[in-house]
Design an enzyme around this catalytic site. Structure first.
Site, PDB file in Angstrom:
ATOM      1  N   HIS A 221      -2.071  -2.507  -9.746  1.00  0.00           N
ATOM      2  CA  HIS A 221      -3.076  -1.943  -8.848  1.00  0.00           C
ATOM      3  C   HIS A 221      -4.301  -2.849  -8.837  1.00  0.00           C
ATOM      4  O   HIS A 221      -4.652  -3.412  -9.867  1.00  0.00           O
ATOM      5  CB  HIS A 221      -3.479  -0.534  -9.302  1.00  0.00           C
ATOM      6  CG  HIS A 221      -4.151   0.248  -8.234  1.00  0.00           C
ATOM      7  ND1 HIS A 221      -5.496   0.120  -7.952  1.00  0.00           N
ATOM      8  CD2 HIS A 221      -3.654   1.140  -7.336  1.00  0.00           C
ATOM      9  CE1 HIS A 221      -5.781   0.907  -6.942  1.00  0.00           C
ATOM     10  NE2 HIS A 221      -4.699   1.526  -6.539  1.00  0.00           N
TER      11      HIS A 221
ATOM     12  N   ASP B  29       2.484   5.613  -6.872  1.00  0.00           N
ATOM     13  CA  ASP B  29       3.727   5.649  -6.099  1.00  0.00           C
ATOM     14  C   ASP B  29       4.980   5.551  -6.957  1.00  0.00           C
ATOM     15  O   ASP B  29       6.094   5.680  -6.450  1.00  0.00           O
ATOM     16  CB  ASP B  29       3.743   4.497  -5.078  1.00  0.00           C
ATOM     17  CG  ASP B  29       2.760   4.744  -3.954  1.00  0.00           C
ATOM     18  OD1 ASP B  29       2.548   5.925  -3.626  1.00  0.00           O
ATOM     19  OD2 ASP B  29       2.208   3.774  -3.417  1.00  0.00           O
TER      20      ASP B  29
ATOM     21  N   HIS C 196       0.879  -1.193   0.000  1.00  0.00           N
ATOM     22  CA  HIS C 196       0.000   0.000   0.000  1.00  0.00           C
ATOM     23  C   HIS C 196       0.912   1.238   0.000  1.00  0.00           C
ATOM     24  O   HIS C 196       1.733   1.394  -0.900  1.00  0.00           O
ATOM     25  CB  HIS C 196      -0.917  -0.108   1.222  1.00  0.00           C
ATOM     26  CG  HIS C 196      -2.075   0.833   1.272  1.00  0.00           C
ATOM     27  ND1 HIS C 196      -2.429   1.657   0.255  1.00  0.00           N
ATOM     28  CD2 HIS C 196      -2.985   1.068   2.274  1.00  0.00           C
ATOM     29  CE1 HIS C 196      -3.502   2.367   0.601  1.00  0.00           C
ATOM     30  NE2 HIS C 196      -3.860   2.029   1.833  1.00  0.00           N
TER      31      HIS C 196
HETATM   32  N1  CMC Z   1       5.424  -6.885 -10.290  1.00  0.00           N
HETATM   33  C1  CMC Z   1       5.345  -8.128 -10.840  1.00  0.00           C
HETATM   34  N2  CMC Z   1       4.208  -8.838 -10.901  1.00  0.00           N
HETATM   35  C2  CMC Z   1       3.109  -8.296 -10.387  1.00  0.00           C
HETATM   36  C3  CMC Z   1       3.112  -7.014  -9.805  1.00  0.00           C
HETATM   37  C4  CMC Z   1       4.323  -6.306  -9.764  1.00  0.00           C
HETATM   38  N3  CMC Z   1       4.383  -5.088  -9.207  1.00  0.00           N
HETATM   39  N4  CMC Z   1       1.866  -6.706  -9.353  1.00  0.00           N
HETATM   40  C5  CMC Z   1       1.097  -7.765  -9.657  1.00  0.00           C
HETATM   41  N5  CMC Z   1       1.848  -8.728 -10.278  1.00  0.00           N
HETATM   42  C6  CMC Z   1       1.347 -10.007 -10.835  1.00  0.00           C
HETATM   43  C7  CMC Z   1       1.083 -11.012  -9.741  1.00  0.00           C
HETATM   44  O1  CMC Z   1       2.200 -11.801  -9.484  1.00  0.00           O
HETATM   45  C8  CMC Z   1      -0.055 -11.800 -10.331  1.00  0.00           C
HETATM   46  O2  CMC Z   1       0.473 -12.669 -11.300  1.00  0.00           O
HETATM   47  P1  CMC Z   1      -0.226 -14.127 -11.566  1.00  0.00           P
HETATM   48  O3  CMC Z   1      -1.618 -13.818 -12.043  1.00  0.00           O
HETATM   49  O4  CMC Z   1       0.630 -14.776 -12.580  1.00  0.00           O
HETATM   50  O5  CMC Z   1      -0.209 -14.847 -10.247  1.00  0.00           O
HETATM   51  C9  CMC Z   1      -0.873 -10.750 -11.094  1.00  0.00           C
HETATM   52  O6  CMC Z   1       0.078  -9.735 -11.445  1.00  0.00           O
HETATM   53  C10 CMC Z   1      -2.001 -10.117 -10.290  1.00  0.00           C
HETATM   54  O7  CMC Z   1      -1.444  -9.652  -9.063  1.00  0.00           O
HETATM   55  P2  CMC Z   1      -2.185  -9.700  -7.656  1.00  0.00           P
HETATM   56  O8  CMC Z   1      -1.176  -9.684  -6.574  1.00  0.00           O
HETATM   57  O9  CMC Z   1      -3.191 -10.838  -7.675  1.00  0.00           O
HETATM   58  O10 CMC Z   1      -2.986  -8.333  -7.725  1.00  0.00           O
HETATM   59  P3  CMC Z   1      -3.623  -7.560  -6.497  1.00  0.00           P
HETATM   60  O11 CMC Z   1      -4.732  -6.756  -7.036  1.00  0.00           O
HETATM   61  O12 CMC Z   1      -3.924  -8.504  -5.380  1.00  0.00           O
HETATM   62  O13 CMC Z   1      -2.413  -6.618  -5.989  1.00  0.00           O
HETATM   63  C11 CMC Z   1      -0.923  -4.793  -5.781  1.00  0.00           C
HETATM   64  C12 CMC Z   1      -2.278  -5.281  -6.321  1.00  0.00           C
HETATM   65  C13 CMC Z   1      -0.848  -3.275  -5.884  1.00  0.00           C
HETATM   66  C14 CMC Z   1      -0.787  -5.192  -4.287  1.00  0.00           C
HETATM   67  C15 CMC Z   1       0.223  -5.450  -6.602  1.00  0.00           C
HETATM   68  O14 CMC Z   1       0.117  -5.071  -7.962  1.00  0.00           O
HETATM   69  C16 CMC Z   1       1.610  -5.126  -6.047  1.00  0.00           C
HETATM   70  O15 CMC Z   1       2.090  -5.820  -5.144  1.00  0.00           O
HETATM   71  N6  CMC Z   1       2.292  -4.056  -6.584  1.00  0.00           N
HETATM   72  C17 CMC Z   1       3.566  -3.621  -6.070  1.00  0.00           C
HETATM   73  C18 CMC Z   1       3.366  -2.759  -4.812  1.00  0.00           C
HETATM   74  C19 CMC Z   1       2.808  -1.387  -5.119  1.00  0.00           C
HETATM   75  O16 CMC Z   1       3.255  -0.677  -6.017  1.00  0.00           O
HETATM   76  N7  CMC Z   1       1.796  -0.975  -4.338  1.00  0.00           N
HETATM   77  C20 CMC Z   1       1.188   0.357  -4.446  1.00  0.00           C
HETATM   78  C21 CMC Z   1      -0.239   0.292  -4.881  1.00  0.00           C
HETATM   79  S1  CMC Z   1      -0.915   1.860  -5.414  1.00  0.00           S
HETATM   80  C22 CMC Z   1      -0.845   2.933  -4.074  1.00  0.00           C
HETATM   81  C23 CMC Z   1      -1.445   2.420  -2.824  1.00  0.00           C
HETATM   82  O17 CMC Z   1      -2.467   1.743  -2.802  1.00  0.00           O
HETATM   83  O18 CMC Z   1      -0.913   2.731  -1.781  1.00  0.00           O
END
Ligand code: CMC
Length: 391
Positions: free
Chosen positions: A269, A326, A228
């Site tokens: 996201h 971010d 987050h």
């Molecule tokens: N790098 C590589 N792979 C990724 C990433 C990433 N940053 N984000 C998602 N994926 C992949 C993930 O491994 C999954 O792959 P698969 O379908 O093959 O298993 C797929 O994309 C979907 O990911 P998810 O984890 O199921 O998606 P989610 O909606 O649960 O998570 C998220 C969203 C923001 C937590 C995630 O994209 C992430 O960890 N991003 C990096 C951290 C980040 O930048 N966070 C800030 C978010 S925006 C500001 C805020 O909210 O504070």
């Protein structure tokens, strides 16, 4: 037993009705109270946006002046909070200090408010918005061993904050107007984002009837995680580690490798399956702010190359992973001399108006119930207790 849906991560559960923020993640649309984020970013100010989030309408001049005066009037921090901060180890993370200090406001103000009274709720919102920058700057100065500064109430919100952060006695602080303007814009973009993890936390805590300071402190704790609000600090650490645009390919390869446990920070996201509209605005302003401040940061080249390589890679294209808010914000904070340990605190200052607007809305909504998710039990079936000597 029971009739409920298993929905880990709340992928398809609306926890409330809200009239504050609208997101269309597929189209990359974000609006506060119906106003597109692009228009607010261009024409509004953070305090005006805070008023909008709280009251539902943009203020007229008299309403804005009254709100600004009130926020300014409440900007002081109780002297006892300074003593409280002294209890922290000097290298405590500023988020730990901010979270604890905001929770401690319950001890200063809560017994004087009645949360059933709308005017008291409004005053709690003003206090939080007013004191958050003062407390944040105090935590920063404590962490670097500098004496704390009083808020200069002849200055506007963001300039006042920068003064509290960086002012030293006998040396006038030379602040470029670009710096305060850039900060104000980042605060507008971070002010609210409907039911994200921290706002949902504020509402869950608020649903028990807990006081607004405790509710917002819980939101700050939720914001801290790298998935987050902690992502902005993690992005900068990642860019520093990459160091040079020529290493970008190997980092992208690592992010695609599920066994690496590494993700591209600032990418992806839950809601946006298109370019995050906030990232689009920040990306454009990063160039301008750095140029105006006369800062040349090689990490901007690393970030741009990382984005370019990732956005043409099938892995990121198929999963619709775009830069989020971010990804670029840390580069602007860095250009403003704000250290990376403070980045998530910056996010928290801005999100305070959103959190407290949701807390107020929750108290104004007739069908609010205590938040109480169910579970799918996976433990042992019934069994009999055996005395310790027979185990
Ligand atoms: N790098 C590589 N792979 C990724 C990433 C990433 N940053 N984000 C998602 N994926 C992949 C993930 O491994 C999954 O792959 P698969 O379908 O093959 O298993 C797929 O994309 C979907 O990911 P998810 O984890 O199921 O998606 P989610 O909606 O649960 O998570 C998220 C969203 C923001 C937590 C995630 O994209 C992430 O960890 N991003 C990096 C951290 C980040 O930048 N966070 C800030 C978010 S925006 C500001 C805020 O909210 O504070």
């Amino acid at each position: 037993t029971g009739c409920f849906t298993y929905d880990p991560g709340f992928m398809s559960t609306a926890s409330c009705r809200s009239a504050i923020t609208y997101i269309d993640g597929d189209a990359g649309v974000l609006m506060y109270r119906g106003y597109p984020i692009e228009q607010l970013a261009k024409q509004s100010s953070y305090l005006e946006v805070a008023y909008l989030l709280l009251h539902g309408e943009l203020p007229n001049q008299a309403q804005f002046d009254a709100f600004d005066n009130e926020v300014t009037h409440h900007s002081m921090m109780h002297e006892s909070i300074r003593h409280f901060l002294r209890g922290f180890h000097h290298d405590a993370h500023p988020m730990a200090m901010v979270c604890a200090s905001i929770a401690s406001l319950s001890a200063f103000y809560h017994d004087k408010i009645d949360i059933e009274n709308p005017e008291h709720r409004r005053l709690a919102a003003v206090r939080l918005i007013a004191k958050m920058p003062t407390i944040a700057a105090a935590c920063y100065r404590y962490s670097v061993g500098w004496p704390m500064r009083f808020p200069r109430n002849n200055l506007e919100y963001c300039t006042r904050f920068l003064h509290m952060m960086f002012e030293v006695p006998s040396e006038p602080l030379e602040l470029s107007p670009t710096a305060a303007k850039a900060l104000d814009l980042l605060f507008i973009l971070h002010a609210d984002h409907e039911q994200n993890a921290s706002t949902s936390t504020v509402r869950l805590v608020g649903s028990t009837g807990a006081n607004p300071y405790a509710s917002v402190a819980a939101g700050i704790a939720a914001l801290w995680g790298p998935a987050h609000g902690g992502a902005n600090e993690a992005v900068l650490k990642m860019l520093e580690e990459i160091g040079d645009a020529k290493h970008v390919d190997s980092v992208v390869a690592k992010a695609k490798d599920k066994n690496s446990g590494f993700r591209l920070m600032g990418f992806g996201h839950r809601i946006y399956k298109n370019y995050d509209p906030r990232a689009a605005i920040i990306r454009e302003m990063t160039h301008k702010v750095l140029a105006d401040l006369g800062v040349s940061d090689p990490l901007l080249d690393v970030a741009l190359e990382l984005e370019r390589v990732a956005l043409k890679d099938d892995y990121f294209v198929e999963r619709k992973l775009y830069p989020n808010v971010d990804f670029y914000s840390g580069l602007i904070y860095k250009a403003l001399n704000i250290p990376k340990e403070m980045f998530t605190v910056m996010f928290a200052i801005a999100r305070t108006s959103g959190w407290i607007a949701h807390w107020i809305e929750q108290h104004e909504t007739a069908d609010t119930k205590i938040g109480r998710p169910r579970q799918v039990y996976t433990g042992a079936a019934k069994r009999d207790y055996r005395p310790i000597t027979t185990r």
